[in-house]
Design a protein around this motif. Structure first.
Motif, PDB file in Angstrom:
ATOM      1  N   ASN A 115      -8.747  -0.306  -2.377  1.00 53.98           N
ATOM      2  CA  ASN A 115      -9.822  -0.820  -3.232  1.00 53.98           C
ATOM      3  C   ASN A 115     -11.141  -0.342  -2.641  1.00 53.98           C
ATOM      4  O   ASN A 115     -11.366  -0.472  -1.440  1.00 53.98           O
ATOM      5  CB  ASN A 115      -9.754  -2.351  -3.304  1.00 53.98           C
ATOM      6  CG  ASN A 115     -10.732  -2.930  -4.318  1.00 53.98           C
ATOM      7  OD1 ASN A 115     -11.928  -2.642  -4.272  1.00 53.98           O
ATOM      8  ND2 ASN A 115     -10.243  -3.766  -5.218  1.00 53.98           N
ATOM      9  N   HIS A 145      -1.927  -0.404  -2.737  1.00 51.56           N
ATOM     10  CA  HIS A 145      -3.166   0.186  -3.265  1.00 51.56           C
ATOM     11  C   HIS A 145      -4.306   0.163  -2.266  1.00 51.56           C
ATOM     12  O   HIS A 145      -4.235  -0.497  -1.227  1.00 51.56           O
ATOM     13  CB  HIS A 145      -3.594  -0.536  -4.548  1.00 51.56           C
ATOM     14  CG  HIS A 145      -3.913  -1.998  -4.387  1.00 51.56           C
ATOM     15  ND1 HIS A 145      -2.999  -3.011  -4.622  1.00 51.56           N
ATOM     16  CD2 HIS A 145      -5.060  -2.636  -4.023  1.00 51.56           C
ATOM     17  CE1 HIS A 145      -3.571  -4.188  -4.429  1.00 51.56           C
ATOM     18  NE2 HIS A 145      -4.825  -3.992  -4.043  1.00 51.56           N
ATOM     19  N   SER A 189      -4.138  -8.307 -12.750  1.00 52.43           N
ATOM     20  CA  SER A 189      -2.885  -7.812 -12.146  1.00 52.43           C
ATOM     21  C   SER A 189      -1.754  -8.833 -12.145  1.00 52.43           C
ATOM     22  O   SER A 189      -0.601  -8.469 -11.974  1.00 52.43           O
ATOM     23  CB  SER A 189      -3.075  -7.304 -10.702  1.00 52.43           C
ATOM     24  OG  SER A 189      -3.080  -8.389  -9.767  1.00 52.43           O
ATOM     25  N   TRP A 232      -9.519  -1.083 -12.432  1.00 52.40           N
ATOM     26  CA  TRP A 232      -8.274  -0.826 -11.697  1.00 52.40           C
ATOM     27  C   TRP A 232      -7.621   0.431 -12.286  1.00 52.40           C
ATOM     28  O   TRP A 232      -7.563   0.585 -13.515  1.00 52.40           O
ATOM     29  CB  TRP A 232      -7.354  -2.041 -11.821  1.00 52.40           C
ATOM     30  CG  TRP A 232      -7.799  -3.182 -10.942  1.00 52.40           C
ATOM     31  CD1 TRP A 232      -7.259  -3.538  -9.742  1.00 52.40           C
ATOM     32  CD2 TRP A 232      -8.889  -4.100 -11.168  1.00 52.40           C
ATOM     33  NE1 TRP A 232      -7.939  -4.612  -9.205  1.00 52.40           N
ATOM     34  CE2 TRP A 232      -8.948  -4.978 -10.053  1.00 52.40           C
ATOM     35  CE3 TRP A 232      -9.833  -4.267 -12.182  1.00 52.40           C
ATOM     36  CZ2 TRP A 232      -9.891  -5.997  -9.946  1.00 52.40           C
ATOM     37  CZ3 TRP A 232     -10.778  -5.273 -12.070  1.00 52.40           C
ATOM     38  CH2 TRP A 232     -10.801  -6.123 -10.967  1.00 52.40           C
ATOM     39  N   HIS A 245      -2.183  -0.679 -10.034  1.00 54.44           N
ATOM     40  CA  HIS A 245      -3.133   0.293  -9.470  1.00 54.44           C
ATOM     41  C   HIS A 245      -2.659   0.995  -8.212  1.00 54.44           C
ATOM     42  O   HIS A 245      -1.772   0.526  -7.493  1.00 54.44           O
ATOM     43  CB  HIS A 245      -4.508  -0.313  -9.249  1.00 54.44           C
ATOM     44  CG  HIS A 245      -4.616  -1.553  -8.399  1.00 54.44           C
ATOM     45  ND1 HIS A 245      -3.757  -2.619  -8.444  1.00 54.44           N
ATOM     46  CD2 HIS A 245      -5.555  -1.897  -7.484  1.00 54.44           C
ATOM     47  CE1 HIS A 245      -4.153  -3.554  -7.630  1.00 54.44           C
ATOM     48  NE2 HIS A 245      -5.238  -3.145  -7.013  1.00 54.44           N
ATOM     49  N   ASP A 249      -9.982  -4.113 -16.441  1.00 53.16           N
ATOM     50  CA  ASP A 249     -11.363  -4.092 -15.937  1.00 53.16           C
ATOM     51  C   ASP A 249     -12.028  -5.441 -16.182  1.00 53.16           C
ATOM     52  O   ASP A 249     -11.461  -6.306 -16.853  1.00 53.16           O
ATOM     53  CB  ASP A 249     -12.177  -2.915 -16.494  1.00 53.16           C
ATOM     54  CG  ASP A 249     -12.506  -3.033 -17.959  1.00 53.16           C
ATOM     55  OD1 ASP A 249     -12.089  -4.028 -18.596  1.00 53.16           O
ATOM     56  OD2 ASP A 249     -13.201  -2.144 -18.477  1.00 53.16           O
ATOM     57  N   ALA A 263      -8.800   0.831  -6.877  1.00 56.03           N
ATOM     58  CA  ALA A 263      -9.668   0.067  -7.775  1.00 56.03           C
ATOM     59  C   ALA A 263     -11.099   0.283  -7.335  1.00 56.03           C
ATOM     60  O   ALA A 263     -11.360   0.641  -6.172  1.00 56.03           O
ATOM     61  CB  ALA A 263      -9.309  -1.416  -7.704  1.00 56.03           C
ATOM     62  N   ARG A 284      -4.380   3.492 -12.082  1.00 53.86           N
ATOM     63  CA  ARG A 284      -3.038   3.744 -11.599  1.00 53.86           C
ATOM     64  C   ARG A 284      -2.629   5.212 -11.765  1.00 53.86           C
ATOM     65  O   ARG A 284      -3.097   5.911 -12.660  1.00 53.86           O
ATOM     66  CB  ARG A 284      -2.031   2.895 -12.362  1.00 53.86           C
ATOM     67  CG  ARG A 284      -1.830   3.365 -13.797  1.00 53.86           C
ATOM     68  CD  ARG A 284      -0.454   3.026 -14.293  1.00 53.86           C
ATOM     69  NE  ARG A 284      -0.232   3.568 -15.623  1.00 53.86           N
ATOM     70  CZ  ARG A 284       0.539   4.627 -15.860  1.00 53.86           C
ATOM     71  NH1 ARG A 284       1.158   5.241 -14.877  1.00 53.86           N
ATOM     72  NH2 ARG A 284       0.677   5.076 -17.092  1.00 53.86           N
ATOM     73  N   THR A 332     -14.707  -1.688  -7.078  1.00 56.99           N
ATOM     74  CA  THR A 332     -15.414  -2.961  -7.101  1.00 56.99           C
ATOM     75  C   THR A 332     -16.904  -2.634  -7.047  1.00 56.99           C
ATOM     76  O   THR A 332     -17.331  -1.863  -6.171  1.00 56.99           O
ATOM     77  CB  THR A 332     -15.011  -3.804  -5.867  1.00 56.99           C
ATOM     78  OG1 THR A 332     -13.592  -4.001  -5.899  1.00 56.99           O
ATOM     79  CG2 THR A 332     -15.713  -5.156  -5.856  1.00 56.99           C
TER      80      THR A 332
END
Ligand code: XXG
Ligand code: FE2
Length: 353
Positions: A153, A151, A247, A188, A196, A176, A199, A190, A201
């Protein structure tokens, strides 16, 4: 922007990151010699790397440049026509787009790059050169072998606006972090059936928080820590190893020679059913980001990589105007808990779990 947006492209998965690095030899040494990513191709300006189970040309492009930054977060779409769909979708959103029939980097064909509504450089492609999947080539594996790209982020000031956009683009929220007033600190998203592909932040952005590669097992992550110690590189370890709350994956965060953050991640859970339940964590729960309750280091919240626009210039960073998770959970507010109802972190002698 039109009132009704056209349909979004059918995104399969996060596929590769183009990262600008200031010292290509130093970055190559980090990603190839230390982490064991496989070189598919390279020239004096760029190195194309893949993980051991990958069959597409690359998962990471290191490109030499003056300013360390992320140049593109690239997603594979389901059909060649989905590249047209992506272009029309982002144009209708009023975003700048650029289409290149022969791709932006070696190994990728027809692709569109956009500066998305959050300011991130997203790419969508279908055509890609296939290369050998090295899954069975155990003679090439190291004890810390990176087997897949898992993933991205991203850091953005307004996570709620980001959720609305990414859900419209076809992503599904899996988890979340919220507070008692419903303020969202992170979420997060997917497409593939893991927790995911990317994500959000909450923080000053747009910036790239990290790219994550997965290993088969937890012990592979411990082997990476041992190797970093043996190489006297323990200072590249920023956070972990540990077990995430969100996760449920096992994790380690390290920083590359430019400070770009890389997560090594393994063993999250299957999310592919249409009614996969969303997990919401309380921002005051000390176990949400580390299941063992270890505090998150402040740099993990504050540091991130610049992202580039389609001309190759850094996108200006905008501060978050809502409370940040760092203030709320590391600041002296005293509201975090390990057991719901407790006001202090830590085990009180004599209490029962
Ligand atoms: O991949 C991730 C992360 O976004 O890097 C962080 C999964 C979980 C977490 S968290 O720190 O929230 O446990
Ligand atoms: Fe991550």
């Amino acid at each position: 922007m039109t009132d009704t947006l056209p349909p979004p492209p059918d995104i399969v998965r996060c596929a590769y990151l183009e990262l600008v690095v200031t010292d290509l030899a130093a970055s190559r040494a980090f990603y190839v010699d230390v982490l064991g990513l496989v070189v598919t191709e390279e020239d004096e300006n760029a190195v194309y790397l893949r993980s051991l189970e990958e069959f597409i040309h690359h998962n990471l492009v290191l490109r030499k440049g003056p300013v360390a930054a992320a140049a593109a977060l690239a997603f594979r779409v389901r059909t060649p026509g989905d590249v047209d769909v992506a272009e029309a979708y982002f144009r209708a959103r009023g975003c700048r787009t650029e289409r290149r029939a022969h791709g932006f980097v070696t190994g990728i064909g027809d692709a569109v790059r956009v500066t998305d509504p959050l300011g991130f450089p997203y790419e969508f492609f279908y055509q890609v050169e296939h290369v050998e999947r090295l899954a069975w080539r155990y003679e090439l594996y190291s004890p810390g072998a990176l087997v897949r790209l898992d993933h991205f982020n991203q850091v953005t000031p307004d996570v709620v606006a980001g959720c609305a956009y990414l859900e419209d683009l076809g992503f599904r929220v899996t988890e979340d972090i919220e507070d008692e007033d419903g303020l969202v600190y992170a979420a997060w998203f997917r497409r593939k059936s893991t927790v995911h592909d990317t994500a959000l932040t909450g923080g000053a952005g747009p910036r790239l928080h990290h790219i994550a590669f997965s290993t088969h097992e937890k012990h592979n992550i411990l082997a990476i820590c041992d190797k970093l110690g043996a190489l006297r590189m323990s200072d590249v370890i920023e956070r972990g190893p540990g077990r995430h709350g969100v996760s449920n994956a096992f994790y380690l965060y390290i920083r590359d020679p430019d400070g770009h953050r890389v997560e090594i991640y393994t063993q999250d859970y299957y999310t592919g059913d249409p009614d996969n339940p969303v997990v919401t964590w309380d921002v005051h729960d000390n176990q949400r980001r580390d299941w063992w309750g270890n505090p998150v280091v402040p740099s993990w919240y504050t540091d991130a990589s610049l992202v580039l626009d389609l001309d190759g210039n850094p996108v200006p960073v905008v501060d978050r105007d809502k409370p940040s998770e760092l203030e709320v959970t590391i600041g002296a507010d005293g509201f975090s808990y390990t057991r719901k109802g407790d006001t202090e972190k830590g085990f009180k002698l004599g209490t029962q779990l």
